[in-house]
Design a protein around this motif. Structure first.
Motif, PDB file in Angstrom:
ATOM      1  N   ILE A  10       1.784  -7.861  -0.335  1.00  0.00           N
ATOM      2  CA  ILE A  10       1.980  -6.465   0.225  1.00  0.00           C
ATOM      3  C   ILE A  10       0.878  -5.712  -0.251  1.00  0.00           C
ATOM      4  CG2 ILE A  10       3.303  -5.609  -1.751  1.00  0.00           C
ATOM      5  CD1 ILE A  10       4.073  -4.868   2.026  1.00  0.00           C
ATOM      6  N   GLU A  11       0.621  -4.734   0.822  1.00  0.00           N
ATOM      7  CA  GLU A  11      -0.450  -3.896   0.510  1.00  0.00           C
ATOM      8  C   GLU A  11       0.086  -2.493  -0.261  1.00  0.00           C
ATOM      9  OE1 GLU A  11      -1.235  -3.008   4.855  1.00  0.00           O
ATOM     10  OE2 GLU A  11      -2.955  -4.022   4.723  1.00  0.00           O
ATOM     11  N   VAL A  12      -0.635  -2.200  -1.294  1.00  0.00           N
ATOM     12  CA  VAL A  12      -0.210  -1.212  -2.262  1.00  0.00           C
ATOM     13  C   VAL A  12       0.071   0.141  -1.401  1.00  0.00           C
ATOM     14  CG1 VAL A  12      -0.679   0.002  -4.208  1.00  0.00           C
ATOM     15  CG2 VAL A  12      -1.084  -2.340  -3.977  1.00  0.00           C
ATOM     16  N   GLU A  13      -0.870   0.321  -0.353  1.00  0.00           N
ATOM     17  CA  GLU A  13      -0.943   1.849   0.285  1.00  0.00           C
ATOM     18  C   GLU A  13       0.279   1.599   1.109  1.00  0.00           C
ATOM     19  OE1 GLU A  13      -2.168   5.316   1.216  1.00  0.00           O
ATOM     20  OE2 GLU A  13      -3.145   4.057  -0.314  1.00  0.00           O
ATOM     21  N   ARG A  14       0.805   0.599   1.760  1.00  0.00           N
ATOM     22  CA  ARG A  14       1.844   0.577   2.610  1.00  0.00           C
ATOM     23  C   ARG A  14       3.022   1.065   1.619  1.00  0.00           C
ATOM     24  NH1 ARG A  14       4.042  -4.923   5.436  1.00  0.00           N
ATOM     25  NH2 ARG A  14       5.954  -3.922   6.264  1.00  0.00           N
ATOM     26  N   ILE A  15       3.062   0.505   0.518  1.00  0.00           N
ATOM     27  CA  ILE A  15       4.445   0.960  -0.298  1.00  0.00           C
ATOM     28  C   ILE A  15       4.278   2.331  -0.631  1.00  0.00           C
ATOM     29  CG2 ILE A  15       5.481   0.607  -2.575  1.00  0.00           C
ATOM     30  CD1 ILE A  15       6.169  -1.554  -0.194  1.00  0.00           C
ATOM     31  N   LYS A  16       3.039   2.859  -1.065  1.00  0.00           N
ATOM     32  CA  LYS A  16       2.929   4.094  -1.461  1.00  0.00           C
ATOM     33  C   LYS A  16       3.216   5.107  -0.329  1.00  0.00           C
ATOM     34  CE  LYS A  16      -0.675   7.408  -2.530  1.00  0.00           C
ATOM     35  NZ  LYS A  16      -2.037   7.794  -3.369  1.00  0.00           N
ATOM     36  N   GLU A  17       2.880   4.805   0.933  1.00  0.00           N
ATOM     37  CA  GLU A  17       3.330   5.644   2.297  1.00  0.00           C
ATOM     38  C   GLU A  17       4.458   5.668   2.399  1.00  0.00           C
ATOM     39  OE1 GLU A  17       1.396   7.626   4.101  1.00  0.00           O
ATOM     40  OE2 GLU A  17      -0.236   7.039   2.630  1.00  0.00           O
ATOM     41  N   GLU A  43      -0.386   7.872 -11.790  1.00  0.00           N
ATOM     42  CA  GLU A  43      -0.328   7.744 -10.440  1.00  0.00           C
ATOM     43  C   GLU A  43      -1.412   6.279 -10.102  1.00  0.00           C
ATOM     44  OE1 GLU A  43      -0.809   9.922  -6.591  1.00  0.00           O
ATOM     45  OE2 GLU A  43      -0.387  10.988  -8.353  1.00  0.00           O
ATOM     46  N   THR A  44      -2.251   6.171 -10.970  1.00  0.00           N
ATOM     47  CA  THR A  44      -3.244   4.997 -10.649  1.00  0.00           C
ATOM     48  C   THR A  44      -2.364   3.675 -10.290  1.00  0.00           C
ATOM     49  OG1 THR A  44      -4.811   6.199 -11.967  1.00  0.00           O
ATOM     50  CG2 THR A  44      -5.175   3.976 -11.554  1.00  0.00           C
ATOM     51  N   ILE A  45      -1.375   3.675 -11.528  1.00  0.00           N
ATOM     52  CA  ILE A  45      -0.790   2.322 -11.575  1.00  0.00           C
ATOM     53  C   ILE A  45       0.594   2.128 -10.791  1.00  0.00           C
ATOM     54  CG2 ILE A  45       0.233   0.611 -13.304  1.00  0.00           C
ATOM     55  CD1 ILE A  45      -2.533   0.782 -13.291  1.00  0.00           C
ATOM     56  N   ARG A  46       1.117   3.391 -10.711  1.00  0.00           N
ATOM     57  CA  ARG A  46       2.598   3.795 -10.114  1.00  0.00           C
ATOM     58  C   ARG A  46       2.988   3.024  -9.041  1.00  0.00           C
ATOM     59  NH1 ARG A  46       3.641   9.400  -9.667  1.00  0.00           N
ATOM     60  NH2 ARG A  46       3.671   9.021 -12.021  1.00  0.00           N
ATOM     61  N   TYR A  47       1.858   2.887  -7.850  1.00  0.00           N
ATOM     62  CA  TYR A  47       2.312   2.315  -6.693  1.00  0.00           C
ATOM     63  C   TYR A  47       1.901   0.862  -6.688  1.00  0.00           C
ATOM     64  CZ  TYR A  47       2.952   7.170  -5.537  1.00  0.00           C
ATOM     65  OH  TYR A  47       3.539   8.355  -5.297  1.00  0.00           O
ATOM     66  N   GLN A  48       1.059   0.509  -7.454  1.00  0.00           N
ATOM     67  CA  GLN A  48       0.977  -0.913  -7.892  1.00  0.00           C
ATOM     68  C   GLN A  48       2.357  -1.506  -8.473  1.00  0.00           C
ATOM     69  OE1 GLN A  48      -2.688  -1.757 -10.123  1.00  0.00           O
ATOM     70  NE2 GLN A  48      -3.901  -0.185  -8.958  1.00  0.00           N
ATOM     71  N   TYR A  49       2.789  -0.766  -9.384  1.00  0.00           N
ATOM     72  CA  TYR A  49       4.038  -1.215  -9.897  1.00  0.00           C
ATOM     73  C   TYR A  49       5.024  -1.394  -9.005  1.00  0.00           C
ATOM     74  CZ  TYR A  49       8.505  -0.610 -12.105  1.00  0.00           C
ATOM     75  OH  TYR A  49      10.074  -0.778 -12.632  1.00  0.00           O
ATOM     76  N   VAL A 111       9.936 -15.498 -12.046  1.00  0.00           N
ATOM     77  CA  VAL A 111       9.059 -14.689 -11.158  1.00  0.00           C
ATOM     78  C   VAL A 111       7.754 -14.365 -11.850  1.00  0.00           C
ATOM     79  CG1 VAL A 111      10.001 -12.382 -11.672  1.00  0.00           C
ATOM     80  CG2 VAL A 111       9.148 -12.787  -9.558  1.00  0.00           C
ATOM     81  N   SER A 112       6.749 -14.320 -11.192  1.00  0.00           N
ATOM     82  CA  SER A 112       5.429 -13.952 -11.398  1.00  0.00           C
ATOM     83  C   SER A 112       5.018 -13.026 -10.484  1.00  0.00           C
ATOM     84  CB  SER A 112       4.661 -15.287 -11.445  1.00  0.00           C
ATOM     85  OG  SER A 112       3.078 -14.677 -11.922  1.00  0.00           O
ATOM     86  N   ILE A 113       4.322 -11.974 -10.953  1.00  0.00           N
ATOM     87  CA  ILE A 113       3.750 -10.854 -10.105  1.00  0.00           C
ATOM     88  C   ILE A 113       2.237 -10.460 -10.644  1.00  0.00           C
ATOM     89  CG2 ILE A 113       3.991  -8.358  -9.648  1.00  0.00           C
ATOM     90  CD1 ILE A 113       6.931  -8.393 -10.761  1.00  0.00           C
ATOM     91  N   SER A 114       1.256 -10.376  -9.692  1.00  0.00           N
ATOM     92  CA  SER A 114      -0.139  -9.798  -9.808  1.00  0.00           C
ATOM     93  C   SER A 114      -0.297  -8.760  -8.755  1.00  0.00           C
ATOM     94  CB  SER A 114      -1.028 -10.978  -9.476  1.00  0.00           C
ATOM     95  OG  SER A 114      -0.623 -11.949 -10.696  1.00  0.00           O
ATOM     96  N   HIS A 115      -1.200  -7.944  -9.184  1.00  0.00           N
ATOM     97  CA  HIS A 115      -1.475  -6.852  -8.494  1.00  0.00           C
ATOM     98  C   HIS A 115      -3.033  -6.371  -8.914  1.00  0.00           C
ATOM     99  CE1 HIS A 115      -0.552  -4.046 -11.538  1.00  0.00           C
ATOM    100  NE2 HIS A 115       0.771  -4.367 -11.875  1.00  0.00           N
ATOM    101  N   LEU A 116      -3.646  -5.900  -7.666  1.00  0.00           N
ATOM    102  CA  LEU A 116      -4.969  -5.246  -7.780  1.00  0.00           C
ATOM    103  C   LEU A 116      -4.753  -3.869  -7.393  1.00  0.00           C
ATOM    104  CD1 LEU A 116      -6.727  -8.303  -6.563  1.00  0.00           C
ATOM    105  CD2 LEU A 116      -6.901  -7.336  -8.807  1.00  0.00           C
ATOM    106  N   LYS A 117      -5.751  -3.288  -6.836  1.00  0.00           N
ATOM    107  CA  LYS A 117      -5.906  -1.725  -6.365  1.00  0.00           C
ATOM    108  C   LYS A 117      -5.376  -1.973  -5.130  1.00  0.00           C
ATOM    109  CE  LYS A 117      -9.137   1.774  -5.335  1.00  0.00           C
ATOM    110  NZ  LYS A 117     -10.367   2.316  -5.122  1.00  0.00           N
ATOM    111  N   GLU A 118      -5.470  -2.749  -4.342  1.00  0.00           N
ATOM    112  CA  GLU A 118      -5.123  -2.843  -2.921  1.00  0.00           C
ATOM    113  C   GLU A 118      -4.041  -3.887  -2.489  1.00  0.00           C
ATOM    114  OE1 GLU A 118      -8.639  -3.409  -0.220  1.00  0.00           O
ATOM    115  OE2 GLU A 118      -9.574  -1.780  -1.250  1.00  0.00           O
ATOM    116  N   TYR A 119      -3.698  -4.647  -3.363  1.00  0.00           N
ATOM    117  CA  TYR A 119      -2.622  -5.788  -3.144  1.00  0.00           C
ATOM    118  C   TYR A 119      -1.712  -6.124  -4.127  1.00  0.00           C
ATOM    119  CZ  TYR A 119      -5.292  -6.457   1.295  1.00  0.00           C
ATOM    120  OH  TYR A 119      -6.037  -6.319   2.264  1.00  0.00           O
ATOM    121  N   ALA A 120      -0.597  -6.474  -4.039  1.00  0.00           N
ATOM    122  CA  ALA A 120       0.480  -6.856  -4.923  1.00  0.00           C
ATOM    123  C   ALA A 120       0.967  -8.113  -4.160  1.00  0.00           C
ATOM    124  CB  ALA A 120       1.425  -5.732  -5.357  1.00  0.00           C
TER     125      ALA A 120
END
Length: 131
Positions: A10-17, A43-49, A111-120
């Motif tokens: 998923i795109e992090v920005e999509r969840i943030k919006e 705020e930097t990490i919140r939406y990635q979470y 389950v395993s989760i990974s995220h970067l600035k733009e994607y999770a």
């Protein structure tokens, strides 16, 4: 035994919006415990979470859907961190029918989760003991 896997990205920005602009989105997707943890993040990490948890719930749903179909919704799946290893996510199932199978040892979820600035992204693997 039978195993099923699920994956999601998923795109992090999509969840943030969605969180910022859709009333009640967080409460429809995340449990109170997940929100308590997420809202404490910077705020930097919140939406990635939140994006990571969204992807994990989708991955778990995809893996469980073969056995449990439409019996699972977002709020039935809670993704928290393991108390013994803070970086390792664990899955709590809140749906009573599925939880019963977890409690009697018929169902195991990893389950395993990974995220970067733009994607999770997340992967789930479900093991089901067949009768």
């Amino acid at each position: 035994m039978q195993g099923f896997c699920g994956t999601d990205i998923i795109e992090v920005e999509r969840i943030k919006e969605a969180i910022l602009n859709t009333e009640g989105f967080k409460e429809k997707v995340y449990t109170q415990k997940e929100i308590e943890v997420g809202d404490k993040k910077s705020e930097t990490i919140r939406y990635q979470y939140y994006a990571g948890r969204f992807a994990a719930k989708e991955a778990v749903y995809k893996a469980l859907s073969r056995e449990y179909g439409d019996k699972i919704v977002f709020l039935d799946v809670e993704i928290l961190n393991d108390k013994n290893c803070k970086e390792r996510p664990i899955v709590n199932i809140l749906n009573k029918e599925v939880l019963q199978d977890v409690e009697i040892g018929k169902l195991y979820i990893d389950v395993s989760i990974s995220h970067l600035k733009e994607y999770a992204t997340a992967n789930a693997y479900i093991t089901i003991k067949m009768d």
